[in-house]
Design an enzyme around this catalytic site. Structure first.
Site, PDB file in Angstrom:
ATOM      1  N   PRO A  69      36.993  44.384  40.412  1.00 53.07           N
ATOM      2  CA  PRO A  69      37.404  42.986  40.583  1.00 53.07           C
ATOM      3  C   PRO A  69      38.254  42.522  39.402  1.00 53.07           C
ATOM      4  CG  PRO A  69      35.042  43.128  40.140  1.00 53.07           C
ATOM      5  CD  PRO A  69      35.548  44.525  40.292  1.00 53.07           C
ATOM      6  N   HIS A  70      39.100  41.546  39.671  1.00 58.68           N
ATOM      7  CA  HIS A  70      40.038  41.114  38.645  1.00 58.68           C
ATOM      8  C   HIS A  70      40.183  39.599  38.633  1.00 58.68           C
ATOM      9  CE1 HIS A  70      44.345  40.136  37.581  1.00 58.68           C
ATOM     10  NE2 HIS A  70      43.847  40.583  36.446  1.00 58.68           N
ATOM     11  N   ALA A  71      40.401  39.052  37.468  1.00 55.34           N
ATOM     12  CA  ALA A  71      40.698  37.620  37.371  1.00 55.34           C
ATOM     13  C   ALA A  71      41.729  37.385  36.293  1.00 55.34           C
ATOM     14  CB  ALA A  71      39.426  36.843  37.023  1.00 55.34           C
ATOM     15  N   ILE A 106      37.939  43.358  35.354  1.00 51.05           N
ATOM     16  CA  ILE A 106      39.037  43.320  34.390  1.00 51.05           C
ATOM     17  C   ILE A 106      39.649  41.929  34.402  1.00 51.05           C
ATOM     18  CG2 ILE A 106      41.235  44.322  33.687  1.00 51.05           C
ATOM     19  CD1 ILE A 106      40.332  46.903  35.056  1.00 51.05           C
ATOM     20  N   SER A 108      42.513  39.411  32.583  1.00 51.83           N
ATOM     21  CA  SER A 108      43.710  39.484  31.752  1.00 51.83           C
ATOM     22  C   SER A 108      44.484  38.174  31.782  1.00 51.83           C
ATOM     23  CB  SER A 108      44.610  40.638  32.229  1.00 51.83           C
ATOM     24  OG  SER A 108      44.990  40.422  33.569  1.00 51.83           O
TER      25      SER A 108
END
Lengths: 159, 90
Positions: A69-71, A106, A108
């Site tokens: 998953p990413h934000a 992750i 960024s």
């Protein structure tokens, strides 16, 4: 770049308590906030955004029991990773239909797109190594997981 | 064999969801699908290999297919890249 360059020791969760998508995402984001020691990160907001994208845009469950998953969080200065392991795999709507027990969150900032891509490359390289996930699942403690992250640099050869 | 050059259009590049969607589309074709970035050649039917390209916005890639439906595969996949992997907000 090495896995431990963006996943700090404080950001490794050997036993996730959550048993569904939402709870796991909240746990991962909370760990990210702790590892960063910043009040600027609002756990509810970030976790909400991650979950919404998982549901609406598509799952980041890549298969083999792994999800990334990413934000986008502009409160962090560089790419930050959190690793969490669920004792029992949970349904994450992964592409292969298999439940997920290994999570790489992750986060960024907008300004580090290139670094984000390099981070994904690194995680993908590690997952592709057949023993990596096996060792992550067998690891007993947070320290053992850290060792697996360190060893992968040797196993995967050149970065 | 069919081949076409494309340029990554979406802001975040070929990241997790686009790689997964690309792999799913490529897998619908019988042809062997390869994606080429400079000297790096990866299997277009593997999301992990696609992620290893670390292709960001503006990166030029070559889509190559070999097999009975190679032309259709290249056509569909090139369109998919141009269409930002069908992800409007990504």
């Amino acid at each position: 770049m090495k896995l431990l360059d963006f996943i700090s020791k404080k950001a490794i969760i050997a036993v996730l308590k959550g048993t569904d998508r939402k709870a796991v995402i909240v746990e991962l984001v909370t760990a990210m906030k702790k590892a960063n020691a910043t009040d600027k990160i609002k756990v509810d907001e970030v976790a909400g955004a991650v979950l919404e994208r998982e549901l609406k845009v598509g799952s980041t469950g890549l298969g083999w029991g792994v999800a990334i998953p990413h934000a986008r969080v502009d409160a962090v200065k560089s790419v930050v990773g959190v690793f969490g392991r669920a004792p029992k795999a949970i349904d994450f709507a992964a592409v292969d239909g298999q439940p997920v027990d290994l999570f790489f969150l992750i986060v960024s900032p907008e300004s580090k797109r290139e670094q984000y891509s390099e981070t994904l490359k690194k995680v993908a390289q590690a997952i592709k190594e057949p023993t990596f996930c096996k060792f992550l699942r067998a690891a007993k403690t947070t320290k053992d997981i850290e060792e697996v992250f360190r060893d992968i640099e040797v196993m995967a050869g050149k970065p | 064999m069919a081949e076409r050059q494309v340029v990554i259009q979406n802001e975040k590049g070929l990241h997790v969801r686009p790689a997964t969607a690309f792999m799913q589309l490529a897998s619908k074709y019988a042809s062997k699908v390869q994606i080429i970035k400079g000297s790096q050649v990866v299997n277009g039917k593997s999301s992990l290999e696609l992620l290893m390209l670390a292709a960001t916005e503006g990166t030029a890639l070559t889509i190559r297919a070999e097999g009975a439906d190679a032309d259709q595969a290249v056509e569909a996949l090139a369109k998919f890249v141009d269409d930002k992997f069908g992800m409007r907000d990504d």
